[in-house]
Design a protein around this motif. Sequence first.
Motif, PDB file in Angstrom:
ATOM      1  N   VAL A 128       0.806  -0.769   0.344  1.00  0.00           N
ATOM      2  CA  VAL A 128       0.245   0.082   0.260  1.00  0.00           C
ATOM      3  C   VAL A 128       0.672   1.386   0.278  1.00  0.00           C
ATOM      4  CG1 VAL A 128      -1.764  -0.523   1.495  1.00  0.00           C
ATOM      5  CG2 VAL A 128      -0.550   0.277   3.164  1.00  0.00           C
ATOM      6  N   TYR A 129       2.450   0.961   0.488  1.00  0.00           N
ATOM      7  CA  TYR A 129       2.839   2.140   0.201  1.00  0.00           C
ATOM      8  C   TYR A 129       2.862   2.995  -0.889  1.00  0.00           C
ATOM      9  CZ  TYR A 129       3.641   1.880   5.388  1.00  0.00           C
ATOM     10  OH  TYR A 129       3.547   1.406   6.543  1.00  0.00           O
ATOM     11  N   GLY A 130       3.597   2.274  -1.809  1.00  0.00           N
ATOM     12  CA  GLY A 130       3.959   2.401  -3.370  1.00  0.00           C
ATOM     13  C   GLY A 130       4.676   3.839  -3.690  1.00  0.00           C
ATOM     14  N   ASP A 131       4.697   4.711  -3.823  1.00  0.00           N
ATOM     15  CA  ASP A 131       5.703   5.848  -4.639  1.00  0.00           C
ATOM     16  C   ASP A 131       5.743   6.090  -3.365  1.00  0.00           C
ATOM     17  OD1 ASP A 131       6.204   4.161  -6.915  1.00  0.00           O
ATOM     18  OD2 ASP A 131       5.090   5.328  -7.907  1.00  0.00           O
ATOM     19  N   SER A 132       4.609   7.117  -2.564  1.00  0.00           N
ATOM     20  CA  SER A 132       4.583   7.898  -1.855  1.00  0.00           C
ATOM     21  C   SER A 132       5.883   7.838  -0.391  1.00  0.00           C
ATOM     22  CB  SER A 132       3.036   7.915  -1.259  1.00  0.00           C
ATOM     23  OG  SER A 132       2.079   8.062  -1.843  1.00  0.00           O
ATOM     24  N   ALA A 133       6.268   6.142  -0.235  1.00  0.00           N
ATOM     25  CA  ALA A 133       6.860   5.804   1.017  1.00  0.00           C
ATOM     26  C   ALA A 133       7.897   6.532   0.757  1.00  0.00           C
ATOM     27  CB  ALA A 133       6.232   3.976   1.484  1.00  0.00           C
ATOM     28  N   LYS A 134       8.717   6.720   2.088  1.00  0.00           N
ATOM     29  CA  LYS A 134      10.163   6.581   2.085  1.00  0.00           C
ATOM     30  C   LYS A 134      10.407   5.678   3.482  1.00  0.00           C
ATOM     31  CE  LYS A 134      11.033  11.827   0.617  1.00  0.00           C
ATOM     32  NZ  LYS A 134       9.257  11.637  -0.207  1.00  0.00           N
ATOM     33  N   PRO A 135      11.540   4.833   3.099  1.00  0.00           N
ATOM     34  CA  PRO A 135      11.807   4.099   4.818  1.00  0.00           C
ATOM     35  C   PRO A 135      12.861   5.385   5.775  1.00  0.00           C
ATOM     36  CG  PRO A 135      12.631   3.332   1.823  1.00  0.00           C
ATOM     37  CD  PRO A 135      12.090   5.097   2.102  1.00  0.00           C
ATOM     38  N   PRO A 136      12.197   4.288   6.571  1.00  0.00           N
ATOM     39  CA  PRO A 136      11.275   3.481   7.406  1.00  0.00           C
ATOM     40  C   PRO A 136       9.921   3.522   6.906  1.00  0.00           C
ATOM     41  CG  PRO A 136      12.303   3.657   9.417  1.00  0.00           C
ATOM     42  CD  PRO A 136      12.931   5.077   7.652  1.00  0.00           C
ATOM     43  N   PHE A 137       9.297   2.931   6.307  1.00  0.00           N
ATOM     44  CA  PHE A 137       7.939   3.021   6.248  1.00  0.00           C
ATOM     45  C   PHE A 137       6.939   2.819   7.641  1.00  0.00           C
ATOM     46  CE2 PHE A 137       7.838   0.226   1.625  1.00  0.00           C
ATOM     47  CZ  PHE A 137       8.764   1.704   1.645  1.00  0.00           C
ATOM     48  N   SER A 138       6.393   3.430   7.551  1.00  0.00           N
ATOM     49  CA  SER A 138       5.810   4.272   8.538  1.00  0.00           C
ATOM     50  C   SER A 138       3.871   3.751   8.555  1.00  0.00           C
ATOM     51  CB  SER A 138       6.017   5.855   9.176  1.00  0.00           C
ATOM     52  OG  SER A 138       5.206   6.535  10.621  1.00  0.00           O
ATOM     53  N   GLU A 139       3.164   3.846   9.855  1.00  0.00           N
ATOM     54  CA  GLU A 139       1.589   4.270   9.368  1.00  0.00           C
ATOM     55  C   GLU A 139       1.059   5.430   9.087  1.00  0.00           C
ATOM     56  OE1 GLU A 139       3.208   0.303  12.186  1.00  0.00           O
ATOM     57  OE2 GLU A 139       3.409   2.669  11.486  1.00  0.00           O
ATOM     58  N   ASP A 140       1.820   5.849   9.767  1.00  0.00           N
ATOM     59  CA  ASP A 140       1.593   8.125   9.328  1.00  0.00           C
ATOM     60  C   ASP A 140       1.877   8.033   7.911  1.00  0.00           C
ATOM     61  OD1 ASP A 140       0.801   7.654  11.684  1.00  0.00           O
ATOM     62  OD2 ASP A 140       2.635   8.462  12.729  1.00  0.00           O
ATOM     63  N   GLN A 141       2.526   7.287   7.030  1.00  0.00           N
ATOM     64  CA  GLN A 141       2.485   7.913   5.212  1.00  0.00           C
ATOM     65  C   GLN A 141       1.197   7.766   4.867  1.00  0.00           C
ATOM     66  OE1 GLN A 141       6.542   6.177   4.164  1.00  0.00           O
ATOM     67  NE2 GLN A 141       7.749   6.863   6.031  1.00  0.00           N
TER      68      GLN A 141
END
Length: 321
Positions: A128-141
């Motif tokens: 679900v994080y797709g292209d928006s996420a920056k590691p580490p993936f947080s539930e708030d992203q």
Amino acid sequence: MTILVTGAAGFIGAYVCRQLQELGVRAVGLDNFNSYYDPQLKRDRIAALCPDTNIRTLDLTDRDGLAALFDEVKPTRVIHLAAQAGVRYSLENPHAYVDSNVVGFVNLLELCRHRGVQHLVYASSSSVYGDSAKPPFSEDQRIDRPRSLYAATKAANELMAHTYAHLYGLRATGLRFFTVYGAWGRPDMAPLLFSRAVLAGRPIDVFNHGKMRRDFTYIDDIVAGVLGALKHPPQDDPPHRVFNLGNHTPVELERFIAVIEQAAGKPAEKVYKPMQPGDMVETMADTARAKAAFGFEPVTPIDIGLPRVVAWCRDYFGDNA
């Protein structure tokens, strides 16, 4: 207490049923035994892991059948793991994802609402994080830029569960799984694909020319997270929470392959290829929220988990499978 486990013949589902069986909890499972991969593997998995669990053959799109099962079993809690899985297959057969992951999920939500289910724990995905996420993936992203229809359906599940929590007070917990692996795993995923190919001396496709990192999470750690979440229903308003369940330690793809080579005692024949549509270059879970809420703490590194997969593949499929 009666727990309904959907997708009970699946990889995570069968291990969850085994743990519930060992704990002496009454569990009833359902699975449609579809042909996304060999149904015989699912039957063998059940026989090996949870032979005493009552598992019914039923599809989530069968509203009448699902309602009859709820009325018969009267589950107090539901662990919803059934879904059409796979990022790449969603490019080929999108309707299977809409039927199972959207229509089926609404059917389940409606029954949980009307039959007084105390807590719904459901599978989401790191996709679900797709292209928006920056590691580490947080539930708030943000999760509004998916790279596949599969990811879009899982993000939709989270939105729908939130809506039912808001409108009807249905307690629901979504779990974003990060590349789960182990013996009896899914044969379409890299741990089994690569292990079987190396054992048989077949080439393996290495996408993005090996420049990928994955947060591989061992099945025992995932089961502990699922049952930990089940014991701690959300008290928020609305009562819906989402957690990452990952190993929070991403592994380079080349390192992952090297561990398989060592366990198999054979070198891999690697065929380097470009990035596949829908895939993500890196996944990495921030698991602080799950640790604070129910003590989630994965303990199995790939150096321990992957050799178990290779050994199981050798035992189940043989060296030439």
